[in-house]
Design a protein around this motif. Sequence first.
Motif, PDB file in Angstrom:
ATOM      1  N   GLU A   1      -3.318  -6.732   1.864  1.00 13.48           N
ATOM      2  CA  GLU A   1      -2.478  -5.962   2.780  1.00 13.48           C
ATOM      3  C   GLU A   1      -1.148  -6.639   3.050  1.00 13.48           C
ATOM      4  O   GLU A   1      -0.133  -5.981   3.238  1.00 13.48           O
ATOM      5  CB  GLU A   1      -3.222  -5.729   4.092  1.00 13.48           C
TER       6      GLU A   1
ATOM      7  N   ARG B   1       2.779   0.702  -5.546  1.00 14.23           N
ATOM      8  CA  ARG B   1       2.644   1.005  -4.114  1.00 14.23           C
ATOM      9  C   ARG B   1       3.789   1.920  -3.730  1.00 14.23           C
ATOM     10  O   ARG B   1       4.926   1.652  -4.080  1.00 14.23           O
ATOM     11  CB  ARG B   1       2.737  -0.260  -3.268  1.00 14.23           C
TER      12      ARG B   1
ATOM     13  N   SER C   1       1.182  -6.059   0.229  1.00 11.41           N
ATOM     14  CA  SER C   1       1.574  -4.645   0.276  1.00 11.41           C
ATOM     15  C   SER C   1       2.760  -4.421   1.194  1.00 11.41           C
ATOM     16  O   SER C   1       3.667  -3.652   0.894  1.00 11.41           O
ATOM     17  CB  SER C   1       0.419  -3.783   0.784  1.00 11.41           C
TER      18      SER C   1
ATOM     19  N   GLN D   1       5.696  -5.261  -0.814  1.00 10.52           N
ATOM     20  CA  GLN D   1       5.855  -4.418  -1.991  1.00 10.52           C
ATOM     21  C   GLN D   1       6.159  -2.981  -1.593  1.00 10.52           C
ATOM     22  O   GLN D   1       6.850  -2.268  -2.305  1.00 10.52           O
ATOM     23  CB  GLN D   1       4.584  -4.498  -2.844  1.00 10.52           C
TER      24      GLN D   1
ATOM     25  N   ASN E   1      -9.532  -7.906   4.680  1.00  9.04           N
ATOM     26  CA  ASN E   1      -8.695  -7.524   3.551  1.00  9.04           C
ATOM     27  C   ASN E   1      -7.257  -8.012   3.687  1.00  9.04           C
ATOM     28  O   ASN E   1      -6.354  -7.496   3.064  1.00  9.04           O
ATOM     29  CB  ASN E   1      -8.705  -6.004   3.400  1.00  9.04           C
TER      30      ASN E   1
END
Lengths: 342, 342
Positions: A102, B43, A105, A108, A98
């Motif tokens: 990730e 997020r 992320s 973010q 994944n």
Amino acid sequence: MQQVADRASVSISTVSFVVNNTKPVTPETRDRVLRAISELGYRRNTAARALASRKSRILALIYPLLDHRNHHAFVEAAATAAEEHGYNLVLWPLHSDNVTTEITSLIQAGFADGVLLMEVQFDDERVTRLHEAEAPFALIGRTRDLDGIDYVDIDFERTTETAVADLAELGHRDFSLVLEDLSDTPLAGYAPPFRAEETFRRVISERGLKGAVFRVPHRARAISSVADEILRDAPNTTAIIAMHDEAALSLVNALPHRGIAIPQDISVVALATATTLADVTDPPLSTYVAPGHELGRKAAEILIARLEGRGAPAGQALITCLPHKGGTVAPARAPATSPTAP
Amino acid sequence: MQQVADRASVSISTVSFVVNNTKPVTPETRDRVLRAISELGYRRNTAARALASRKSRILALIYPLLDHRNHHAFVEAAATAAEEHGYNLVLWPLHSDNVTTEITSLIQAGFADGVLLMEVQFDDERVTRLHEAEAPFALIGRTRDLDGIDYVDIDFERTTETAVADLAELGHRDFSLVLEDLSDTPLAGYAPPFRAEETFRRVISERGLKGAVFRVPHRARAISSVADEILRDAPNTTAIIAMHDEAALSLVNALPHRGIAIPQDISVVALATATTLADVTDPPLSTYVAPGHELGRKAAEILIARLEGRGAPAGQALITCLPHKGGTVAPARAPATSPTAP
DNA sequence: TTGTAGGCGTTATCAT
DNA sequence: ATGATAACGCCTACAA
């Protein structure tokens, strides 16, 4: 922070100015503040700082859990460079499944300001996504399309060319190139073997030499049988260039058991290898050393430039591997010049 | 977060409840929220979260920049275990100079909730300081004093004992132990070699065997001359136990050049070694494999237990290295029984 | 040069 | 089961 301010009889913002060097402060007050800080053992809270400033001052080096290579020199240099610029480098271990989501992320969510990617593939989804997300990142390695992308990489082309040239100068005419075979692994598409092979074939043909290419998977069995394969399929080889550390070691160890003297009968060099590897063989392996240190530092600096520079042009750098003299290279043994030798 | 709330027609706190599973929420509202989240690509912000909850959910694995060993299996397992418990593991690279203060800072600054330490020494200042600072930490390795300290470590005692026993069972009577000599390095005081040596001497004497100990620095010259040293100083050795990866490789490579057949004349085993190392030699190295995976997982779990468990007793675990069959071990060659053999 | 005060995006407490 | 709201600790205009 309030306590520090009280103790130094200043306001809380003055403490901030001192700590961050954001505004001029009289030497005396500065001293008072500094003293209060050390007396109280104050440390500013990472989270609050990041929240208020919208910057985490963290660079995340995505750390592949593939155990593919030795990255120590690289990591060390990158961490040092980051620190010099007021950043911290952390290694963020990620499995290959994944990864893509990730990674974005990380940014973010504000955990990191920028990302460093390694083991980059020709077409790397992670790069696409980071680009789309407009997340600041830099590569160690190169994708196919490099337009506007920040990266540093080993100059595999130049290194390979040099290796062939150096050996040719010693009279070698018949080469074998040993590469990692990464197909069927998550690293298929990893560019370095391709670049090396392409360059090898080109140079060999330009110089009118002979060259065979061997692709060796990472399974133990395969590695230990390279020696036999080469002897069988390219029996006249006098120079082996290996961009596969384990295979290089294995060759230096195994060939003597087959009656081949190294370097008298066959020369062996490893490409883009950590120095530490060289000396476990007997004789020590001759290598072209991967510039881990330079790569790490440059990568961090390029990323930071992107982070702080306002839309600067992409930072791009290629670094060549320099030769490290070992004991596995020698002039080519003089060929049986006359077919009717006595 | 407010946007998500608006879109799902709920309050901002409901969003929080959903995201954190902190309070029961009707399946329907939960769905609405989740949908809004994914539609908006929301997020939650790491910094704000950490600030409000006073928890970063980060475990920092202090990552020594000494390039001493291969830690991949360990890191991978620790990262996985951490993730399973809702934590993230980051590797925090630190030079050896100012380590001590920097480590406690990590926690005091709220960057990490807990720290994982490796390459621990008998008397480790880092441990003392972390203890004083009441910072949550766990060791991979052991200090001398283990009272109330969370740790996991390889059971070097038991592994060494087993190695000797296994070889003795094959008829070996004359042993050599090869250790890393870390004096004059930042890792002097690194316990494993001491533990191995102590056990080795004890077992050798208990069983009435012969045993010599060789300490080998990490310099290339030294490593490549171990073979000669052993042949000179312990000429009757038939079994070499090496807790020094490079030396083990080097021995398997070099001894045949000295007319010694492996394993017919001398058996070689490596202690506490990564599996990957085994297969670069010919024959493949027999090893007692370092349980990197188990160590990593257990370490993370112990630290998390400390973080979440209210004053639980110290988590302590020792894990033994299991044998990995290679080709460098064989029964001891029958000794020249009669001194007056024909 | 220093101080004041609002806001950063969540979590958590207390109501409802 | 949901909502309103005060922290969380620091940064940063803006004011003085």
